[in-house]
Design a protein around this motif. Structure first.
Motif, mmCIF file in Angstrom:
data_model
loop_
_atom_site.group_PDB
_atom_site.id
_atom_site.type_symbol
_atom_site.label_atom_id
_atom_site.label_comp_id
_atom_site.label_asym_id
_atom_site.label_seq_id
_atom_site.Cartn_x
_atom_site.Cartn_y
_atom_site.Cartn_z
ATOM 1 N N PHE A 131 1.226 -1.373 0.074
ATOM 2 C CA PHE A 131 -0.080 -0.094 0.195
ATOM 3 C C PHE A 131 1.045 0.990 0.032
ATOM 4 O O PHE A 131 0.720 2.366 -0.786
ATOM 5 C CB PHE A 131 -1.119 0.180 0.897
ATOM 6 C CG PHE A 131 -2.655 1.104 1.143
ATOM 7 C CD1 PHE A 131 -3.195 0.586 0.361
ATOM 8 C CD2 PHE A 131 -2.298 2.248 1.626
ATOM 9 C CE1 PHE A 131 -4.886 1.166 0.320
ATOM 10 C CE2 PHE A 131 -3.006 2.910 1.769
ATOM 11 C CZ PHE A 131 -4.281 2.232 1.028
ATOM 12 N N ILE A 132 2.101 1.393 1.083
ATOM 13 C CA ILE A 132 2.836 2.223 0.957
ATOM 14 C C ILE A 132 3.707 2.663 -0.640
ATOM 15 O O ILE A 132 3.469 4.251 -0.772
ATOM 16 C CB ILE A 132 4.441 1.879 1.969
ATOM 17 C CG1 ILE A 132 3.323 2.382 3.311
ATOM 18 C CG2 ILE A 132 5.067 3.239 2.329
ATOM 19 C CD1 ILE A 132 4.375 2.230 4.661
ATOM 20 N N GLU A 133 4.136 1.195 -0.849
ATOM 21 C CA GLU A 133 4.461 2.400 -2.530
ATOM 22 C C GLU A 133 3.916 2.057 -3.021
ATOM 23 O O GLU A 133 3.981 3.245 -4.236
ATOM 24 C CB GLU A 133 5.440 0.573 -2.988
ATOM 25 C CG GLU A 133 6.220 -0.036 -2.181
ATOM 26 C CD GLU A 133 7.020 -1.803 -2.700
ATOM 27 O OE1 GLU A 133 6.305 -1.843 -3.326
ATOM 28 O OE2 GLU A 133 7.508 -2.122 -2.054
ATOM 29 N N ALA A 134 2.129 1.523 -3.707
ATOM 30 C CA ALA A 134 1.251 2.023 -4.185
ATOM 31 C C ALA A 134 1.232 3.502 -4.487
ATOM 32 O O ALA A 134 0.680 3.802 -4.941
ATOM 33 C CB ALA A 134 0.365 1.206 -4.531
ATOM 34 N N THR A 135 1.495 4.124 -3.036
ATOM 35 C CA THR A 135 0.561 5.251 -3.090
ATOM 36 C C THR A 135 1.549 6.580 -2.678
ATOM 37 O O THR A 135 1.572 7.470 -2.591
ATOM 38 C CB THR A 135 -0.206 5.654 -1.154
ATOM 39 O OG1 THR A 135 0.117 5.297 -0.470
ATOM 40 C CG2 THR A 135 -1.418 4.920 -1.819
ATOM 41 N N SER A 136 2.605 5.662 -2.643
ATOM 42 C CA SER A 136 3.829 7.537 -2.512
ATOM 43 C C SER A 136 4.141 8.162 -3.561
ATOM 44 O O SER A 136 4.848 9.136 -3.191
ATOM 45 C CB SER A 136 5.719 5.832 -3.332
ATOM 46 O OG SER A 136 5.219 5.789 -4.322
ATOM 47 N N GLU A 137 3.372 7.913 -4.446
ATOM 48 C CA GLU A 137 4.107 9.313 -5.903
ATOM 49 C C GLU A 137 2.897 10.446 -4.451
ATOM 50 O O GLU A 137 2.632 11.354 -5.028
ATOM 51 C CB GLU A 137 2.880 9.104 -7.069
ATOM 52 C CG GLU A 137 2.990 10.462 -8.072
ATOM 53 C CD GLU A 137 1.982 9.735 -9.279
ATOM 54 O OE1 GLU A 137 1.455 10.455 -9.488
ATOM 55 O OE2 GLU A 137 1.599 8.736 -9.564
ATOM 56 N N PHE A 138 1.509 10.095 -3.793
ATOM 57 C CA PHE A 138 0.757 11.107 -3.607
ATOM 58 C C PHE A 138 1.300 11.159 -1.971
ATOM 59 O O PHE A 138 0.513 12.451 -2.064
ATOM 60 C CB PHE A 138 -0.335 10.997 -3.540
ATOM 61 C CG PHE A 138 -0.988 11.059 -5.069
ATOM 62 C CD1 PHE A 138 -1.132 12.364 -5.052
ATOM 63 C CD2 PHE A 138 -1.072 10.137 -5.777
ATOM 64 C CE1 PHE A 138 -2.111 11.809 -6.895
ATOM 65 C CE2 PHE A 138 -1.977 9.645 -7.174
ATOM 66 C CZ PHE A 138 -2.160 11.102 -7.677
#
Length: 185
Positions: free
Chosen positions: A156-163
Protein backbone atom coordinates in the motif's frame (compact mmCIF):
# COMPACT_ATOMS: atom_id res chain seq x y z
CA UNK A 1 -13.23 17.83 19.37
CA UNK A 2 -12.62 20.71 21.73
CA UNK A 3 -15.77 22.05 23.38
CA UNK A 4 -15.85 25.42 25.07
CA UNK A 5 -18.10 25.94 28.05
CA UNK A 6 -19.82 29.27 27.72
CA UNK A 7 -19.92 31.67 30.63
CA UNK A 8 -23.03 33.78 31.20
CA UNK A 9 -20.93 36.85 30.26
CA UNK A 10 -20.22 35.45 26.77
CA UNK A 11 -22.06 36.83 23.77
CA UNK A 12 -22.68 34.94 20.54
CA UNK A 13 -22.61 37.06 17.40
CA UNK A 14 -22.84 35.33 14.03
CA UNK A 15 -21.74 32.00 15.49
CA UNK A 16 -18.66 33.59 17.12
CA UNK A 17 -18.34 33.67 20.91
CA UNK A 18 -17.18 37.03 22.25
CA UNK A 19 -16.19 37.50 25.86
CA UNK A 20 -18.37 40.24 27.32
CA UNK A 21 -16.32 42.99 28.95
CA UNK A 22 -17.50 45.32 31.70
CA UNK A 23 -18.57 48.65 30.21
CA UNK A 24 -19.62 52.02 31.60
CA UNK A 25 -21.76 51.55 34.76
CA UNK A 26 -20.76 47.88 35.15
CA UNK A 27 -17.28 48.96 36.28
CA UNK A 28 -17.33 48.87 40.09
CA UNK A 29 -13.68 49.64 40.90
CA UNK A 30 -12.86 52.87 42.73
CA UNK A 31 -9.69 53.73 40.77
CA UNK A 32 -8.73 52.55 37.29
CA UNK A 33 -5.86 53.05 34.86
CA UNK A 34 -7.34 54.78 31.82
CA UNK A 35 -6.15 54.58 28.21
CA UNK A 36 -7.44 57.12 25.71
CA UNK A 37 -9.14 56.15 22.44
CA UNK A 38 -5.94 56.90 20.50
CA UNK A 39 -3.90 54.57 22.78
CA UNK A 40 -2.19 57.19 24.93
CA UNK A 41 -2.31 56.62 28.72
CA UNK A 42 -4.28 59.12 30.80
CA UNK A 43 -3.04 57.71 34.12
CA UNK A 44 -4.86 56.44 37.20
CA UNK A 45 -8.22 58.16 37.58
CA UNK A 46 -11.34 57.88 39.69
CA UNK A 47 -14.02 55.81 37.91
CA UNK A 48 -16.51 58.69 37.86
CA UNK A 49 -13.91 61.00 36.30
CA UNK A 50 -13.11 58.40 33.61
CA UNK A 51 -16.85 57.93 32.92
CA UNK A 52 -17.23 61.70 32.51
CA UNK A 53 -14.33 61.77 30.01
CA UNK A 54 -15.88 58.93 28.01
CA UNK A 55 -19.32 60.62 27.96
CA UNK A 56 -17.77 63.89 26.75
CA UNK A 57 -16.30 62.05 23.76
CA UNK A 58 -19.55 60.10 23.22
CA UNK A 59 -17.67 56.78 23.68
CA UNK A 60 -17.75 53.89 26.14
CA UNK A 61 -15.44 53.09 29.04
CA UNK A 62 -14.47 49.43 28.68
CA UNK A 63 -12.55 47.34 31.23
CA UNK A 64 -9.96 45.57 29.04
CA UNK A 65 -7.75 44.08 31.78
CA UNK A 66 -9.76 43.31 34.94
CA UNK A 67 -6.97 41.37 36.71
CA UNK A 68 -4.40 44.20 36.69
CA UNK A 69 -3.78 46.35 39.77
CA UNK A 70 -5.47 48.83 39.24
CA UNK A 71 -7.74 47.48 36.45
CA UNK A 72 -7.08 48.89 32.99
CA UNK A 73 -9.95 50.55 31.13
CA UNK A 74 -10.00 52.01 27.64
CA UNK A 75 -12.17 54.70 26.13
CA UNK A 76 -13.57 53.27 22.86
CA UNK A 77 -16.66 52.65 20.76
CA UNK A 78 -17.70 49.27 22.18
CA UNK A 79 -20.15 48.41 19.38
CA UNK A 80 -17.46 48.94 16.75
CA UNK A 81 -15.00 46.90 18.83
CA UNK A 82 -17.42 43.91 19.00
CA UNK A 83 -18.11 44.17 15.27
CA UNK A 84 -14.38 44.21 14.43
CA UNK A 85 -13.60 41.20 16.66
CA UNK A 86 -16.39 39.10 15.11
CA UNK A 87 -15.17 40.07 11.64
CA UNK A 88 -11.58 39.04 12.52
CA UNK A 89 -12.79 35.72 13.95
CA UNK A 90 -14.75 34.93 10.79
CA UNK A 91 -11.76 35.83 8.59
CA UNK A 92 -9.45 33.58 10.59
CA UNK A 93 -11.95 30.73 10.27
CA UNK A 94 -12.07 31.16 6.50
CA UNK A 95 -8.30 30.83 6.26
CA UNK A 96 -8.21 27.60 8.29
CA UNK A 97 -7.81 24.41 6.32
CA UNK A 98 -9.77 21.49 7.70
CA UNK A 99 -7.91 18.20 7.38
CA UNK A 100 -10.15 15.17 7.48
CA UNK A 101 -8.94 11.70 8.41
CA UNK A 102 -10.28 9.09 6.01
CA UNK A 103 -10.13 5.44 7.09
CA UNK A 104 -9.49 2.50 4.77
CA UNK A 105 -10.10 -0.99 6.22
CA UNK A 106 -8.68 -4.21 4.84
CA UNK A 107 -7.97 -7.79 5.86
CA UNK A 108 -4.61 -9.52 5.44
CA UNK A 109 -6.16 -11.84 2.80
CA UNK A 110 -7.32 -8.98 0.54
CA UNK A 111 -7.40 -9.80 -3.17
CA UNK A 112 -5.15 -7.88 -5.60
CA UNK A 113 -8.00 -6.12 -7.40
CA UNK A 114 -9.66 -5.09 -4.11
CA UNK A 115 -6.31 -3.73 -2.93
CA UNK A 116 -6.01 -1.66 -6.14
CA UNK A 117 -9.48 -0.19 -5.54
CA UNK A 118 -8.48 0.78 -1.97
CA UNK A 119 -5.23 2.32 -3.26
CA UNK A 120 -7.16 4.31 -5.89
CA UNK A 121 -9.50 5.66 -3.18
CA UNK A 122 -6.56 6.51 -0.92
CA UNK A 123 -4.84 8.40 -3.74
CA UNK A 124 -8.06 10.35 -4.33
CA UNK A 125 -8.23 11.29 -0.62
CA UNK A 126 -4.54 12.24 -0.52
CA UNK A 127 -4.89 14.39 -3.66
CA UNK A 128 -7.63 16.38 -1.86
CA UNK A 129 -5.23 16.96 1.06
CA UNK A 130 -6.87 14.59 3.54
CA UNK A 131 -5.03 12.31 5.93
CA UNK A 132 -5.54 8.56 5.47
CA UNK A 133 -5.69 5.95 8.22
CA UNK A 134 -5.07 2.47 6.82
CA UNK A 135 -6.23 -0.42 9.01
CA UNK A 136 -5.66 -4.15 8.53
CA UNK A 137 -7.99 -6.17 10.78
CA UNK A 138 -7.02 -9.64 11.93
CA UNK A 139 -9.61 -12.26 12.85
CA UNK A 140 -9.10 -15.57 14.60
CA UNK A 141 -5.98 -17.44 13.47
CA UNK A 142 -4.88 -14.52 11.30
CA UNK A 143 -3.43 -12.95 14.46
CA UNK A 144 -0.65 -15.54 14.33
CA UNK A 145 0.44 -14.24 10.93
CA UNK A 146 0.72 -10.47 11.35
CA UNK A 147 3.61 -10.40 8.86
CA UNK A 148 1.08 -10.95 6.04
CA UNK A 149 -0.77 -7.80 7.12
CA UNK A 150 2.53 -5.90 7.28
CA UNK A 151 3.30 -6.99 3.68
CA UNK A 152 -0.13 -5.70 2.56
CA UNK A 153 0.59 -2.33 4.20
CA UNK A 154 4.06 -2.16 2.59
CA UNK A 155 2.46 -2.77 -0.84
CA UNK A 156 0.00 0.00 0.00
CA UNK A 157 2.85 2.40 0.90
CA UNK A 158 4.67 1.66 -2.39
CA UNK A 159 1.53 2.14 -4.47
CA UNK A 160 0.59 5.46 -2.83
CA UNK A 161 4.16 6.85 -2.65
CA UNK A 162 3.41 9.30 -5.50
CA UNK A 163 0.81 11.17 -3.39
CA UNK A 164 1.73 10.30 0.21
CA UNK A 165 4.30 10.36 2.95
CA UNK A 166 4.13 7.83 5.80
CA UNK A 167 3.15 9.78 8.89
CA UNK A 168 2.99 6.83 11.30
CA UNK A 169 4.59 3.47 10.46
CA UNK A 170 2.48 0.26 10.67
CA UNK A 171 1.90 -0.71 14.30
CA UNK A 172 -0.23 -3.36 16.02
CA UNK A 173 -3.06 -1.96 18.13
CA UNK A 174 -5.06 -4.82 19.60
CA UNK A 175 -6.47 -6.96 16.75
CA UNK A 176 -5.54 -4.50 14.02
CA UNK A 177 -2.44 -3.03 12.40
CA UNK A 178 -2.69 0.71 11.82
CA UNK A 179 -0.68 3.27 9.84
CA UNK A 180 -1.25 6.90 8.83
CA UNK A 181 -0.44 8.57 5.51
CA UNK A 182 -0.24 12.32 4.85
CA UNK A 183 -0.45 14.03 1.48
CA UNK A 184 2.82 15.31 -0.01
CA UNK A 185 1.51 18.78 -0.85
Amino acid sequence: MIRRIRCPEDLILGGVIIKELDINNQIRDREIRVIDSDGSPLGILDTREAMRLAEERKLDLVKVSPNAKPPVCKIMDYGKYKYDTTKKEKESRKKQKVINVKEIRMTPTIDEHDLQVKIKNANKFLAKGDRVKVVVRFRGRQLGHTEIGREVLMKFIEATSEFSVVDKRPKMEGRQMVMFLNSKN
